[in-house]
Design a protein around this motif. Sequence first.
Motif, short mmCIF file in Angstrom:
data_model
loop_
_atom_site.label_atom_id
_atom_site.label_comp_id
_atom_site.label_asym_id
_atom_site.label_seq_id
_atom_site.Cartn_x
_atom_site.Cartn_y
_atom_site.Cartn_z
N TYR A 55 44.13 38.42 52.56
CA TYR A 55 43.00 38.41 51.64
C TYR A 55 41.64 38.48 52.33
O TYR A 55 40.77 39.23 51.91
CB TYR A 55 43.07 37.17 50.75
CG TYR A 55 41.99 37.15 49.71
CD1 TYR A 55 42.00 38.06 48.66
CD2 TYR A 55 40.94 36.24 49.77
CE1 TYR A 55 41.00 38.07 47.71
CE2 TYR A 55 39.93 36.25 48.82
CZ TYR A 55 39.97 37.16 47.79
OH TYR A 55 38.97 37.17 46.85
N SER A 56 41.45 37.69 53.39
CA SER A 56 40.09 37.61 53.94
C SER A 56 39.91 38.34 55.27
O SER A 56 38.83 38.85 55.55
CB SER A 56 39.67 36.14 54.11
OG SER A 56 40.58 35.46 54.94
N THR A 85 43.30 40.31 43.83
CA THR A 85 42.29 39.26 43.69
C THR A 85 42.81 38.05 42.92
O THR A 85 42.04 37.14 42.60
CB THR A 85 41.04 39.79 42.98
OG1 THR A 85 41.38 40.20 41.65
CG2 THR A 85 40.44 40.97 43.74
N LYS A 86 44.12 38.02 42.62
CA LYS A 86 44.70 36.89 41.91
C LYS A 86 45.99 36.46 42.61
O LYS A 86 46.74 37.30 43.10
CB LYS A 86 44.99 37.23 40.44
CG LYS A 86 43.74 37.52 39.60
CD LYS A 86 44.11 37.83 38.16
CE LYS A 86 42.88 37.97 37.29
NZ LYS A 86 42.01 39.08 37.70
N ASP A 135 41.93 33.27 39.92
CA ASP A 135 41.04 34.36 40.32
C ASP A 135 40.42 33.98 41.66
O ASP A 135 39.61 33.04 41.74
CB ASP A 135 39.97 34.56 39.25
CG ASP A 135 39.03 35.73 39.58
OD1 ASP A 135 39.14 36.30 40.69
OD2 ASP A 135 38.20 36.06 38.72
N THR A 164 38.24 35.39 43.39
CA THR A 164 36.83 35.73 43.56
C THR A 164 35.92 34.63 43.01
O THR A 164 34.69 34.70 43.17
CB THR A 164 36.49 37.05 42.87
OG1 THR A 164 36.70 36.92 41.45
CG2 THR A 164 37.37 38.18 43.39
N SER A 165 36.50 33.62 42.34
CA SER A 165 35.71 32.54 41.76
C SER A 165 35.92 31.25 42.56
O SER A 165 36.99 31.04 43.13
CB SER A 165 36.11 32.30 40.30
OG SER A 165 35.91 33.47 39.53
#
Length: 216
Positions: free
Chosen positions: A51-52, A127-128, A181, A183-184
């Motif tokens: 992811y990162s 993103t989930k 999510d 992104t939150s």
Amino acid sequence: MESKEENEMRVAALCKSLGHLWSEEDVVQVSDEIPQHKREECSRTLFGKLYSKPNANYPAFVTTMKKAWKTEVVICSQKEPGLFSFLFPTEEEKQRIKRNSPWSYSTNLIVLKQCLPEVPEHCYDFTKEEFWVRIGGVPPGWRIEKVFNELGKRVGNVKEAQIDSTTNVQNRGGRVRVEIDLTSPLKLGAIMDIGNSWLWVEYKYERLPHYYFSCG
């Protein structure tokens, strides 16, 4: 995944932008039926994305994940930096890995998605991801599935709720499996309004990898 109408609009816009660089002769008609052996192969395949930090030593990554998953028979392929496919020998083995997610490599979250035979790799939403979230501070009288589902909805899309057994000496309430999510910011807790008072309940995320507490 985009709808059929959105897909048709996107393709139409692409064809328009190409102008004379394409013609109707470039449309290739394929069979409506995907071969059964390809469907079975897709069913046993997961796509995984770091992811990162997408850059990882590929041989070291494969070795580490095989050890973590306790399997030597998974076939791993790197599609692009940070994006991989994992083909498992059986459906049961794939389900075991998916059920025990999330996984991480060097504190970097690996987002896993089920391979769909009709969808290209670049069209998946990474993103989930699903996490088990333990909820502490719920009074004993309110430790029911309905309450945990409502508290879990404050975090994301609830997939499952588990209430701790009353015979468990380490009874702490329960937990919910939630699609979050990424992104939150992560929520640290919520307030229970039980009529005559408000109570703070705490969220603890199981198997949480690298995380910035300052910004969530």
